[in-house]
Scaffold this motif. Structure first.
Motif, short mmCIF file in Angstrom:
data_model
loop_
_atom_site.label_atom_id
_atom_site.label_comp_id
_atom_site.label_asym_id
_atom_site.label_seq_id
_atom_site.Cartn_x
_atom_site.Cartn_y
_atom_site.Cartn_z
N ALA A 166 14.59 57.67 -11.29
CA ALA A 166 13.36 57.66 -12.09
C ALA A 166 12.14 57.39 -11.22
CB ALA A 166 13.47 56.61 -13.20
N TYR A 167 12.27 56.44 -10.30
CA TYR A 167 11.12 56.10 -9.46
C TYR A 167 10.86 57.19 -8.43
CZ TYR A 167 7.76 53.22 -6.93
OH TYR A 167 6.62 52.73 -6.34
N ARG A 168 11.92 57.82 -7.93
CA ARG A 168 11.73 58.93 -6.99
C ARG A 168 10.97 60.07 -7.67
NH1 ARG A 168 16.64 59.57 -5.28
NH2 ARG A 168 16.39 58.51 -3.27
N ALA A 169 11.31 60.37 -8.90
CA ALA A 169 10.59 61.42 -9.63
C ALA A 169 9.13 61.05 -9.83
CB ALA A 169 11.26 61.65 -11.00
N GLU A 170 8.86 59.77 -10.09
CA GLU A 170 7.48 59.32 -10.24
C GLU A 170 6.70 59.48 -8.94
OE1 GLU A 170 4.92 55.30 -11.50
OE2 GLU A 170 7.11 55.30 -11.64
N LEU A 171 7.35 59.16 -7.82
CA LEU A 171 6.68 59.28 -6.54
C LEU A 171 6.42 60.73 -6.15
CD1 LEU A 171 8.33 56.47 -4.36
CD2 LEU A 171 6.23 56.40 -5.71
N LEU A 172 7.36 61.61 -6.45
CA LEU A 172 7.15 63.03 -6.12
C LEU A 172 6.03 63.62 -6.98
CD1 LEU A 172 10.82 64.23 -5.55
CD2 LEU A 172 9.09 63.59 -3.85
N ALA A 173 5.92 63.15 -8.21
CA ALA A 173 4.79 63.58 -9.05
C ALA A 173 3.48 63.04 -8.50
CB ALA A 173 5.01 63.10 -10.48
N LEU A 174 3.50 61.82 -7.99
CA LEU A 174 2.31 61.23 -7.37
C LEU A 174 1.91 62.01 -6.13
CD1 LEU A 174 0.22 58.90 -7.09
CD2 LEU A 174 1.97 57.65 -5.79
N ASP A 175 2.88 62.44 -5.34
CA ASP A 175 2.60 63.23 -4.15
C ASP A 175 1.84 64.51 -4.51
OD1 ASP A 175 3.08 63.86 -1.24
OD2 ASP A 175 4.22 65.51 -2.14
N ALA A 176 2.27 65.18 -5.56
CA ALA A 176 1.59 66.39 -6.01
C ALA A 176 0.19 66.07 -6.52
CB ALA A 176 2.41 67.06 -7.12
N GLU A 177 0.03 64.95 -7.18
CA GLU A 177 -1.27 64.51 -7.68
C GLU A 177 -2.24 64.27 -6.54
OE1 GLU A 177 -2.93 60.39 -9.65
OE2 GLU A 177 -1.01 61.15 -10.39
N VAL A 178 -1.75 63.62 -5.48
CA VAL A 178 -2.60 63.35 -4.30
C VAL A 178 -3.09 64.65 -3.69
CG1 VAL A 178 -2.60 62.43 -1.95
CG2 VAL A 178 -1.51 61.13 -3.79
N LYS A 179 -2.21 65.63 -3.56
CA LYS A 179 -2.60 66.92 -2.97
C LYS A 179 -3.68 67.60 -3.81
CE LYS A 179 1.84 67.71 -0.70
NZ LYS A 179 3.12 68.44 -0.72
N THR A 180 -3.53 67.52 -5.11
CA THR A 180 -4.53 68.13 -6.00
C THR A 180 -5.88 67.42 -5.88
OG1 THR A 180 -2.82 68.82 -7.57
CG2 THR A 180 -5.07 68.66 -8.41
N GLU A 181 -5.85 66.11 -5.88
CA GLU A 181 -7.09 65.32 -5.80
C GLU A 181 -7.83 65.56 -4.48
OE1 GLU A 181 -9.79 62.28 -7.31
OE2 GLU A 181 -8.30 63.61 -8.21
N LEU A 182 -7.09 65.61 -3.38
CA LEU A 182 -7.73 65.77 -2.08
C LEU A 182 -8.17 67.20 -1.81
CD1 LEU A 182 -5.44 63.46 0.10
CD2 LEU A 182 -7.74 62.97 -0.74
N ALA A 183 -7.67 68.13 -2.58
CA ALA A 183 -8.09 69.53 -2.42
C ALA A 183 -9.57 69.71 -2.74
CB ALA A 183 -7.24 70.44 -3.31
N ARG A 184 -10.17 68.73 -3.41
CA ARG A 184 -11.61 68.79 -3.72
C ARG A 184 -12.48 68.67 -2.47
NH1 ARG A 184 -11.58 63.62 -7.27
NH2 ARG A 184 -13.74 63.63 -6.55
N ILE A 185 -11.94 68.11 -1.39
CA ILE A 185 -12.75 67.86 -0.20
C ILE A 185 -12.89 69.15 0.61
CG2 ILE A 185 -12.96 66.49 1.92
CD1 ILE A 185 -11.04 64.46 0.63
N PRO A 186 -14.11 69.58 0.92
CA PRO A 186 -14.31 70.79 1.73
C PRO A 186 -13.67 70.65 3.11
CG PRO A 186 -16.37 70.08 0.72
CD PRO A 186 -15.39 68.97 0.51
N ASP A 187 -13.25 71.77 3.68
CA ASP A 187 -12.55 71.75 4.97
C ASP A 187 -13.37 71.05 6.06
OD1 ASP A 187 -10.46 73.07 3.81
OD2 ASP A 187 -10.98 75.06 4.62
N ASN A 188 -14.67 71.27 6.09
CA ASN A 188 -15.48 70.70 7.17
C ASN A 188 -15.74 69.20 7.01
OD1 ASN A 188 -17.17 71.05 4.95
ND2 ASN A 188 -18.99 71.43 6.22
N ARG A 189 -15.29 68.63 5.90
CA ARG A 189 -15.47 67.19 5.68
C ARG A 189 -14.15 66.43 5.66
NH1 ARG A 189 -19.89 67.26 0.70
NH2 ARG A 189 -21.48 68.54 1.75
N ARG A 190 -13.08 67.09 5.99
CA ARG A 190 -11.76 66.46 5.90
C ARG A 190 -11.46 65.64 7.16
NH1 ARG A 190 -9.14 68.73 1.53
NH2 ARG A 190 -7.09 68.04 2.22
N VAL A 191 -12.27 64.63 7.38
CA VAL A 191 -12.11 63.73 8.53
C VAL A 191 -12.15 62.30 8.01
CG1 VAL A 191 -12.95 63.02 10.79
CG2 VAL A 191 -13.30 65.38 10.01
N LEU A 192 -11.09 61.54 8.28
CA LEU A 192 -10.98 60.17 7.82
C LEU A 192 -11.11 59.22 9.01
CD1 LEU A 192 -10.27 58.27 5.41
CD2 LEU A 192 -7.86 58.52 6.10
#
Length: 319
Positions: free
Chosen positions: A181-207
């Motif tokens: 159950a927790y592994r499924a929650e984490l894999l869903a979170l991983d997909a959520e992170v990718k979606t959220e960070l996709a908002r950042i333009p390529d030229n600003r993707r520096v942390l």
């Protein structure tokens, strides 16, 4: 086998632990099932975990059958943490011990190796990760900050599940169910992170951060990572390192840098001032949870909540 780096713990603490010297850096989790102490049948199982991230794993897998004591709270840097007499007492009383490994708990590393000879129910959760997926630093040593890649961190669940199931076979099916159950929650979170960070333009993707904790994050989510200090905070950053990073920030027009809850803001403040001296305004984009989670009882006091907070902070500052 992944290489652990022993470091010298205080002699008094090792004496309290009652452990004999260990000449090699062998895996504390490598004990056979037959060597492990039989479970007395008393619940909850007394578990000691080092960081919040590790404690979170054990609580999710063990559920009501575990009572987890977390040694390192919010804002605590595990690289620099030194065990107290009370910590040693907790470790000696524990039925099971879980720590992150890969030398994250730098000053306690040797202590865990020695404790494992006395208490075979001592486990480094990162032993569950395929070595080929780890980021090598040098000389066969690996970056320990694996929890910043959510999918990769989910692989540590297997160590916890297997350890609990072997120690307490009566509830093995429940531990397996909790793990799935927790592994499924984490894999869903991983997909959520990718979606959220996709908002950042390529030229600003520096942390840009205080220490080099985010390379797994950068690899997993396609963000370039820059830091003042290395993967450990046990060495001071030089003026040269700060000045070189100032020059890069100015040249590339980077607009935001980030502080960390478990690391001093001093070096990041120096970066900001250095950029201002060169006519470039850079802001502090927010505070990130790196080597420690937030306060218990808050969303950031859980692994999932910590990840979501970090991602929201980064996306808002860089988009």
């Amino acid at each position: 086998m992944k290489k652990l780096v022993p470091c010298v713990a205080a002699v008094a603490l090792l004496a309290l632990a009652g452990c004999s010297p260990v000449a090699d850096g062998s895996n504390p989790a490598g004990s056979t099932k037959a060597e492990r102490r039989a479970f007395s049948g008393a619940y909850p199982i007394k578990v000691v975990a080092t960081t919040g991230m590790v404690a979170d794993l054990v609580r999710h897998v063990g559920g009501e059958h575990v009572d987890v004591v977390q040694l390192m709270g919010e804002g605590v840097d595990p690289h620099l943490y030194q065990a107290t007499t009370e910590d040693i007492s907790q470790l000696n009383r524990a039925d099971m011990i879980f720590y992150s490994g890969l030398h994250l708990e730098g000053k306690m590393g040797d202590l865990f190796v020695r404790l494992a000879r006395k208490k075979p129910t001592t486990y480094a959760v990162t032993e569950g990760i395929d070595e080929q997926r780890l980021l090598e630093v040098s000389g066969g040593l690996y970056d320990p900050h694996v929890w910043f890649d959510v999918a990769l961190w989910s692989e540590t669940l297997g160590v916890v599940e297997q350890a609990l199931a072997e120690f307490d076979s009566k509830h093995a099916a429940e531990y397996k169910k909790n793990t799935e159950a927790y592994r499924a929650e984490l894999l869903a979170l991983d997909a959520e992170v990718k979606t959220e960070l996709a908002r950042i333009p390529d030229n600003r993707r520096v942390l840009v951060t205080a220490h080099d904790a985010f390379h797994y994050f950068g690899r997993a989510y396609t963000i370039e990572v820059k830091a003042i200090q290395g993967i450990s905070t046990d060495a001071e950053a030089s003026v040269k390192q700060i000045n070189e990073l100032v020059g890069e920030i100015v040249d590339r027009g980077i607009k935001a840098v980030f502080v960390e809850t478990s690391v001093s803001e001093r070096n990041i403040r120096a970066l900001v001032e250095g950029c201002q001296a060169q006519g470039h305004r850079v802001t502090i984009g927010g505070e990130l949870y790196s080597d420690a989670m937030g306060k218990p009882g808050t969303p950031e006091g859980t692994y999932v909540g910590m990840v979501r907070k970090n991602v929201a902070t980064i996306a808002k500052a860089l988009e």
